[in-house]
Enzyme design. Sequence first.
Site, PDB file in Angstrom:
ATOM      1  N   TRP A 298      54.690  44.103  33.333  1.00 48.84           N
ATOM      2  CA  TRP A 298      55.314  43.918  34.647  1.00 48.84           C
ATOM      3  C   TRP A 298      56.533  42.978  34.564  1.00 48.84           C
ATOM      4  CZ3 TRP A 298      50.305  45.289  34.059  1.00 48.84           C
ATOM      5  CH2 TRP A 298      49.745  46.200  34.963  1.00 48.84           C
ATOM      6  N   CYS A 333      50.692  50.276  37.534  1.00 46.75           N
ATOM      7  CA  CYS A 333      49.490  50.874  38.136  1.00 46.75           C
ATOM      8  C   CYS A 333      49.575  52.383  38.307  1.00 46.75           C
ATOM      9  CB  CYS A 333      49.151  50.198  39.454  1.00 46.75           C
ATOM     10  SG  CYS A 333      50.287  50.579  40.805  1.00 46.75           S
ATOM     11  N   HIS A 392      49.166  49.609  45.591  1.00 44.54           N
ATOM     12  CA  HIS A 392      48.439  49.696  44.322  1.00 44.54           C
ATOM     13  C   HIS A 392      47.821  51.084  44.229  1.00 44.54           C
ATOM     14  CE1 HIS A 392      46.181  48.862  40.808  1.00 44.54           C
ATOM     15  NE2 HIS A 392      45.012  48.811  41.410  1.00 44.54           N
ATOM     16  N   ASP A 415      39.517  52.706  38.446  1.00 49.51           N
ATOM     17  CA  ASP A 415      40.836  52.076  38.324  1.00 49.51           C
ATOM     18  C   ASP A 415      41.015  51.584  36.894  1.00 49.51           C
ATOM     19  OD1 ASP A 415      43.209  50.756  38.641  1.00 49.51           O
ATOM     20  OD2 ASP A 415      42.563  49.480  40.297  1.00 49.51           O
ATOM     21  N   ASN A 455      40.177  44.967  52.399  1.00 50.79           N
ATOM     22  CA  ASN A 455      39.628  44.258  53.562  1.00 50.79           C
ATOM     23  C   ASN A 455      39.940  42.773  53.648  1.00 50.79           C
ATOM     24  OD1 ASN A 455      37.975  46.125  55.242  1.00 50.79           O
ATOM     25  ND2 ASN A 455      36.994  46.531  53.291  1.00 50.79           N
ATOM     26  N   ASP A 457      41.504  39.141  54.488  1.00 53.00           N
ATOM     27  CA  ASP A 457      42.288  38.563  55.581  1.00 53.00           C
ATOM     28  C   ASP A 457      43.417  37.734  54.981  1.00 53.00           C
ATOM     29  OD1 ASP A 457      40.466  39.626  57.334  1.00 53.00           O
ATOM     30  OD2 ASP A 457      39.314  37.768  57.546  1.00 53.00           O
ATOM     31  N   GLU A 504      40.238  49.040  62.730  1.00 51.94           N
ATOM     32  CA  GLU A 504      40.362  47.585  62.848  1.00 51.94           C
ATOM     33  C   GLU A 504      39.898  47.142  64.235  1.00 51.94           C
ATOM     34  OE1 GLU A 504      41.133  45.625  60.491  1.00 51.94           O
ATOM     35  OE2 GLU A 504      42.236  46.787  58.997  1.00 51.94           O
ATOM     36  N   GLU A 509      33.333  47.872  62.263  1.00 51.94           N
ATOM     37  CA  GLU A 509      34.018  47.045  61.264  1.00 51.94           C
ATOM     38  C   GLU A 509      33.401  45.651  61.212  1.00 51.94           C
ATOM     39  OE1 GLU A 509      38.398  45.251  60.152  1.00 51.94           O
ATOM     40  OE2 GLU A 509      37.527  45.110  62.135  1.00 51.94           O
ATOM     41  N   TYR A 575      56.714  44.656  42.785  1.00 55.73           N
ATOM     42  CA  TYR A 575      55.869  45.390  43.734  1.00 55.73           C
ATOM     43  C   TYR A 575      54.473  44.791  43.817  1.00 55.73           C
ATOM     44  CZ  TYR A 575      52.904  48.008  40.425  1.00 55.73           C
ATOM     45  OH  TYR A 575      51.976  48.358  39.485  1.00 55.73           O
TER      46      TYR A 575
END
Length: 742
Positions: A298, A333, A392, A415, A455, A457, A504, A509, A575
């Site tokens: 990267w 990625c 990603h 992944d 997810n 915050d 959301e 949720e 990125y």
Amino acid sequence: MSDSSGTPTPSPAPPVPSGPPPKVTNRGRTAVPIASANSDTTEVPEFEPFGAPGPRGFPPLTEFLDIVDVDMMRMPNEINKTQHHTTFYNSDSLIVRRGQEFQVKITFNRPYKPASDKFAVEFVIGSTPQYSKGTYIPVFPTQERQSSWAGRITNTSENTVTMGITPTPDCIVGKYYMYVAVVTPFGIRRTRKDDSRNLYILFNPWASADAVFLDDETERQECVMNEMGIIYHGAYDDIAERDWNYGQFNYGVLDACLYIMDKAAMPITNRGDPIKVTRKASAMLNSHDDEGVLVGNWTGDYTYGVAPTSWTGSTEILLSYATSKMPVCYAQCWVYAAVFNTFLRCLGIPSRVVTNYYSAHDNDGNLKTDIILHDNGRIDRNRTKDSIWNYHCWNECYMSRPDLPAGFGGWQVVDATPQETSDGMYRCGPASVQAIKHGQMCYPFDAAFVFAEVNSDVVFYSRSKEGTMEPVKVNQTHVGRMVLTKAPGDVTRRDITDQYKFPEGSKEERTVLEKAEEFGCQREKSNPPDADVDLVLPTLEVTVGNDFELSLEFINRSDQRRVVDIYISGSVVYYTGVTSTEFLFSDPTVTIGPNKSVKEVVVVESKNYMKHLVEQANLNFIATGKVKETGQIVTAMKVVTLHNPKLSVELSGGARVSEEMMATVEFTNPFTFGLEGVYIRMEGPGLMMPKSKYYSLIPAGSTLTWTEYFSPLRAGSTRVMVTLDCPALRQVRGQASVTIQP
């Protein structure tokens, strides 16, 4: 003569042998080596006597049944490849899918007599074939005697017998060697080993008993058979597309995929389980701890390899790895995800590349991404360590999960991008998408890590001069803003965010996040009141090299006047969200009347950002500030992806199979400076293998033209994909679609 009565005296220990220690073998540990390479073979005897020969040896066996010829019916237009959906594989060998019958024609020296003649078709894989391990499988033609693979005679014509063979739907996936064995009174005689009789067996998403069964023909055509991919990147409000040639049917790609499992020393007996295959491959696609396929980079310096933005497809990468036996440089990625997608589709596992916009790399599992502010509201760049990737890419593959409770099969996240270790190796998955959506993070593998990626915050902390930290704003909707994949059978995108999370703010949720906390995830509990001033940053489309205006709109929702001290920071970012250089800083004070809005305009000049640009040309603007009257914090973030100039690609010619066509690529350097060290790459599924050209300099304002001749290999809709790449300008792309007639 030695003195036996002498007293032993100690002497210096011998020196430790120099050089690398020899490889430890299995001797004393297992009776035979564990078979872990599909390329290893075992010598199967042509004649296996039942007893010792007489004084004159064995009598001539001419009066007994003998094999004259074996026809694998392996041509692309013959019944096996058409029924097994393997016609497109550019291979001379027979390629079939497990759990489904294929046919073989055997010609004997005389007509076959079922009452007295006994023969079997034998399949062998690996170095130590054993019937109990499923690595040696004899298949018999009679109903009275059957093995795990069903066999039956479908047709008899003079000396030729056509035999139908059905591998079990959970058999080992890989390359088998095939022999025909005939029983005589003196022993078993077999055909010689012949590479034209090699058999590749793949996973079968068309067979209901296979673990990868996908009961949707449109999805199967897209996620198994389609070679042309679209990978989404850019920003969630300015989505860009990257064409990719998966090339899973190209010559040598299937062998390269089997070599990857050989390189990982994956036991042959595990290769029928898609869970084990995908988990092993997720580690092997990166080179971090096992000399895997791709080296991640990267930094922006790709002197010793190919820039990740320069690749047009997977074929060149996989063939290079299989021939050089060395990791290929370089990947990020989307390259990991695209090559992994080729591996999965080539072996028959339905798969797709998925892009998550604003993907949190949460390495401590606390579902928080922390942004630290000074007490005056300005961002503290030294203490803000967490990063949010603009996007990603990972993969989803389709399979049942018998190791999990019912309902958690289907799409699984895998992944290959090396981010965090899982069970000691850089890998991720397979993690059930259903488990991620419902917060069941205890289920293997790595569901908690993927859950955090969609997810987390974003928590803004105000740091006082004494060092205490107080949360002043929590943004619960920024991360995992949108999850996209290519729509099946179309060139449009498909939003699959709802497969990863409930809407959301919904009741579901909240329930899921509470469940995540039960499994040990920490969330920010405080809920600071929202400021009564809103700050909105516009959506911009800007071409690289242009000046532009950034207009910040302040909206006062209160009945009193508000004064905001605002700090506007503009940075060039990778990125991955990591800052390269801050090129703009402004700290105006804005006064807003009651229930009014005010616009503050910042002029961004190209001369300030151009010299700092890194690949993918992302500019990240963060505005943070404090309302003087209330002390409340206002924040806004915006990623602006600069648009590169385009390549022109034109196709001309008959557009028929085997008729010569011409691809013409044109590019004009729009800048006031020359572009040095320019690589252009071109390829097209079913049209041409990867080709490249190098230009040491493209002067300012000049135009290059590259013409390439090719002959289409097969009919159908396809496209030519071209990239231009150099240190000063990354990710310039072009493509042209064409429909080839038979």
